[in-house]
Design an enzyme around this catalytic site. Structure first.
Site, mmCIF file in Angstrom:
data_model
loop_
_atom_site.group_PDB
_atom_site.id
_atom_site.type_symbol
_atom_site.label_atom_id
_atom_site.label_comp_id
_atom_site.label_asym_id
_atom_site.label_seq_id
_atom_site.Cartn_x
_atom_site.Cartn_y
_atom_site.Cartn_z
ATOM 1 N N GLY A 1 33.482 -16.552 15.305
ATOM 2 C CA GLY A 1 33.038 -16.476 13.919
ATOM 3 C C GLY A 1 31.671 -17.050 13.644
ATOM 4 O O GLY A 1 31.248 -17.099 12.479
ATOM 5 N N GLU B 1 35.348 -18.335 21.233
ATOM 6 C CA GLU B 1 35.239 -16.887 21.430
ATOM 7 C C GLU B 1 34.097 -16.287 20.612
ATOM 8 O O GLU B 1 34.314 -15.454 19.733
ATOM 9 C CB GLU B 1 36.566 -16.229 21.057
ATOM 10 C CG GLU B 1 37.759 -16.732 21.865
ATOM 11 C CD GLU B 1 39.100 -16.370 21.257
ATOM 12 O OE1 GLU B 1 39.109 -15.811 20.134
ATOM 13 O OE2 GLU B 1 40.133 -16.650 21.883
ATOM 14 N N PRO B 2 32.863 -16.689 20.879
ATOM 15 C CA PRO B 2 31.747 -16.109 20.133
ATOM 16 C C PRO B 2 31.445 -14.683 20.602
ATOM 17 O O PRO B 2 31.544 -14.367 21.787
ATOM 18 C CB PRO B 2 30.584 -17.045 20.472
ATOM 19 C CG PRO B 2 30.916 -17.537 21.848
ATOM 20 C CD PRO B 2 32.417 -17.657 21.895
ATOM 21 N N GLY B 3 31.081 -13.836 19.671
ATOM 22 C CA GLY B 3 30.646 -12.483 20.004
ATOM 23 C C GLY B 3 29.318 -12.186 19.352
ATOM 24 O O GLY B 3 28.279 -12.107 19.996
ATOM 25 N N ARG C 1 27.952 -0.580 10.023
ATOM 26 C CA ARG C 1 28.038 -1.799 9.236
ATOM 27 C C ARG C 1 27.548 -1.644 7.791
ATOM 28 O O ARG C 1 28.175 -2.180 6.866
ATOM 29 C CB ARG C 1 27.306 -2.950 9.926
ATOM 30 C CG ARG C 1 27.922 -3.355 11.267
ATOM 31 C CD ARG C 1 27.352 -4.655 11.807
ATOM 32 N NE ARG C 1 27.759 -5.792 11.003
ATOM 33 C CZ ARG C 1 26.982 -6.404 10.131
ATOM 34 N NH1 ARG C 1 25.727 -6.011 9.946
ATOM 35 N NH2 ARG C 1 27.444 -7.417 9.427
ATOM 36 N N TYR D 1 30.536 -2.546 5.485
ATOM 37 C CA TYR D 1 30.475 -3.911 4.970
ATOM 38 C C TYR D 1 29.354 -4.130 3.948
ATOM 39 O O TYR D 1 29.107 -5.281 3.564
ATOM 40 C CB TYR D 1 30.245 -4.900 6.123
ATOM 41 C CG TYR D 1 31.260 -4.857 7.228
ATOM 42 C CD1 TYR D 1 32.618 -5.034 6.969
ATOM 43 C CD2 TYR D 1 30.863 -4.667 8.550
ATOM 44 C CE1 TYR D 1 33.547 -5.012 7.989
ATOM 45 C CE2 TYR D 1 31.787 -4.642 9.583
ATOM 46 C CZ TYR D 1 33.133 -4.812 9.301
ATOM 47 O OH TYR D 1 34.054 -4.795 10.317
ATOM 48 N N CYS E 1 26.598 13.870 6.247
ATOM 49 C CA CYS E 1 26.917 14.388 4.907
ATOM 50 C C CYS E 1 27.825 13.440 4.138
ATOM 51 O O CYS E 1 28.973 13.768 3.793
ATOM 52 C CB CYS E 1 27.537 15.772 5.024
ATOM 53 S SG CYS E 1 26.398 17.015 5.643
ATOM 54 N N TYR F 1 28.658 -5.086 16.841
ATOM 55 C CA TYR F 1 29.367 -4.139 15.977
ATOM 56 C C TYR F 1 28.476 -2.962 15.591
ATOM 57 O O TYR F 1 28.564 -2.440 14.485
ATOM 58 C CB TYR F 1 29.931 -4.853 14.745
ATOM 59 C CG TYR F 1 30.772 -6.039 15.124
ATOM 60 C CD1 TYR F 1 32.044 -5.862 15.676
ATOM 61 C CD2 TYR F 1 30.285 -7.341 14.999
ATOM 62 C CE1 TYR F 1 32.801 -6.950 16.078
ATOM 63 C CE2 TYR F 1 31.051 -8.434 15.403
ATOM 64 C CZ TYR F 1 32.301 -8.225 15.938
ATOM 65 O OH TYR F 1 33.046 -9.292 16.352
#
Length: 425
Positions: A248, A282-284, A321, A325, A353, A382
């Site tokens: 996170g 668990e960093p991404g 994204r 988001y 479209c 992402y």
């Protein structure tokens, strides 16, 4: 009007000799060889982020397990394996990618709220480090599968701490309204019941409260609850030796500060440093987001009333994204603007479209003409991993830069590739 045009705020991306470069490679050189659109990644930026995080965590018994969902490109995974990272996965497909990239099974954490029996069996046969379990029914499934194949499953119980990370609602995972984890109030009894199963080796607890968190306060609240829970489990005479702290860690999309990893690491020391448990994070996004960018070419310009549009050859299927988001990625022209260039507000949009196929409205770009290249920054996480073939568009290609060299690390998935999946069945 004139304006001071913004410059890339991320490491290893910047203007050299009048145009954008990644490390020592001009964006235009990559476009000339492979065409557009494409994702481009800086190997040096990835290594720097891992080193920055590791330095902050120095002295802690902690394993960095990269969250594969952020970007699962095999070349990037191999790079991270070489940097000593383990892998956090949420599907058998991600596990196979991690193993193919050289990750030791013993450094793979299998998370996820909906593992199938087949995935559980594959993980147990591979010998993953642990399964992070999120429900009583999942424990039942693991017990059943483990018994059937003659294995004992090493399990960590994911707990929902009911902490609001104050991030985007679609990436919040640690409140009681979310689908993730065992309720905090039920954690001790569930842990005890799981530990009593002969097919289960119950070793710890896990949390994950969301993504893109830039304030350490929610982490402190979560880790304090985790420390209390660890004490309560031990008070029951149960063994606990592992704590998985999730990921996170947020980054900057606009040049403002991302998370302070020094403060984050200190929070871990102060809350869990004396827990006597091996720790995992668990960093991404933190590792890969700022190391990647999306490059597109301007196809057309048009005016719709008082609104100026620039239509590029990348679309929402390449970078979801903004549509998913409402994310706003920074955009820079590949050709460096002249000091006296006029800024013209423009909507940067794609050819799909859908009205949601927009990257946003920008007021700091010079006039864009057909054939101009633009770069959308902070797109390493992402981006490619969420891309699709909507509108029957090919999956986007990916390029990795190391110093003054670059290479294709995912070729463009062509229309012919897609048709082959449906022919002669």
């Amino acid at each position: 009007m004139t304006t001071e045009f913004s410059r890339p705020h991320v490491a290893y991306f910047g203007y050299k000799n009048g145009e954008l470069a990644v490390e020592n490679v001009a964006i235009s050189a990559i476009a000339a060889k492979y065409g557009t659109p494409f994702y481009v990644y800086s190997a040096a930026a990835v290594r720097e982020r891992v080193a920055k995080l590791r330095a902050a965590l120095d002295g802690l018994d902690i394993q960095i397990c990269y969250a594969v969902k952020a970007n699962n490109n095999l070349s990037l995974l191999s790079l991270l394996v070489n940097e000593g990272c383990g892998m956090d996965i949420v599907s058998d497909g991600e596990m196979q990618r991690a193993l193919t990239a050289g990750a030791p099974a013993g450094k793979i954490v299998f998370s996820g709220v909906g593992k199938t029996d087949e995935e559980i069996a594959a993980a147990l046969n591979a010998g993953v480090h642990q399964l992070n379990v999120e429900s009583i029914e999942e424990l039942d499934a693991i017990s059943r599968v483990a018994g059937k194949i003659g294995k004992v499953a090493t399990v960590v119980l994911r707990v929902n701490p009911d902490v609001d990370a104050l991030t985007h609602p679609k990436i919040t995972t640690g409140t009681s309204k979310n689908k993730f984890g065992i309720a905090y109030a039920d954690a001790v009894n569930t842990y005890a019941a799981a530990a009593a199963r002969k097919e289960i080796n119950m070793v710890g607890i896990a949390v994950h409260i969301g993504s893109q968190i830039t304030d350490v306060a929610p982490f402190r609240q979560t880790f304090e609850r985790l420390a209390q829970l660890t004490q309560a489990i031990r008070a029951k005479g149960l063994t606990i030796s592992r704590l998985d702290l999730g990921g996170g860690l947020g980054v900057s999309y606009d040049g403002s500060a991302g998370i302070d990893v020094i403060a984050y690491a200190q929070t871990i020391r102060e809350t869990l440093g004396d827990s006597g448990c091996a720790l995992t994070i668990e960093p991404g996004r933190f590792i890969i987001a700022e190391a990647g960018a999306l490059v597109a070419k301007v196809l057309y310009g048009k005016n719709q009333g008082n609104v100026k549009f620039s239509i590029v050859d990348a679309a929402m299927n390449d970078l979801m994204r903004p549509a998913l988001y409402d994310a706003l990625h920074p955009v820079w022209p590949v050709r460096e603007p002249a000091a006296d260039a006029e800024a013209l507000p423009v909507h940067l949009v794609g050819p799909v479209c859908e009205s949601s196929d927009t990257f946003g409205e920008f007021d700091h770009l010079p006039a864009l003409e057909r054939g101009d290249l633009v770069m959308l920054g902070v797109a390493g996480a992402y981006g490619a991993t969420m891309s699709s073939t909507y509108n029957a568009r090919p999956l986007i290609q990916e390029v990795l830069v190391e110093g003054d060299s670059f290479r294709l690390v995912r070729r463009q998935w062509t229309v012919e590739d897609a048709l082959a999946l449906e022919r002669d069945l």
